[in-house]
Design a protein around this motif. Structure first.
Motif: not given
Length: 53
Positions: A1-5, A7-16
């Motif tokens: 997994m790349e760093g941006t992936e 980040y995107t996964a963690m942001r999605h989790f935090a947003d929901s």
């Protein structure tokens, strides 16, 4: 997994689920603070620094 992936996964989790968890924690803390009988315990805890040993 790349760093941006990651980040995107963690942001999605935090947003929901993260927002839901923080909201539930806040509601629980308010209910805990305003529960019946809590004033006596809060007043006792508030007077601890003023007690002389």
């Amino acid at each position: 997994m790349e760093g941006t992936e990651i980040y995107t996964a963690m942001r999605h989790f935090a947003d929901s689920w993260g927002l839901l968890a923080m909201t539930l924690f806040f509601i629980g803390a308010v209910i805990f603070a305003l529960r019946p009988g809590g004033k006596k315990n809060a007043d006792e805890a508030a007077s601890i620094p003023l007690r002389e040993d």
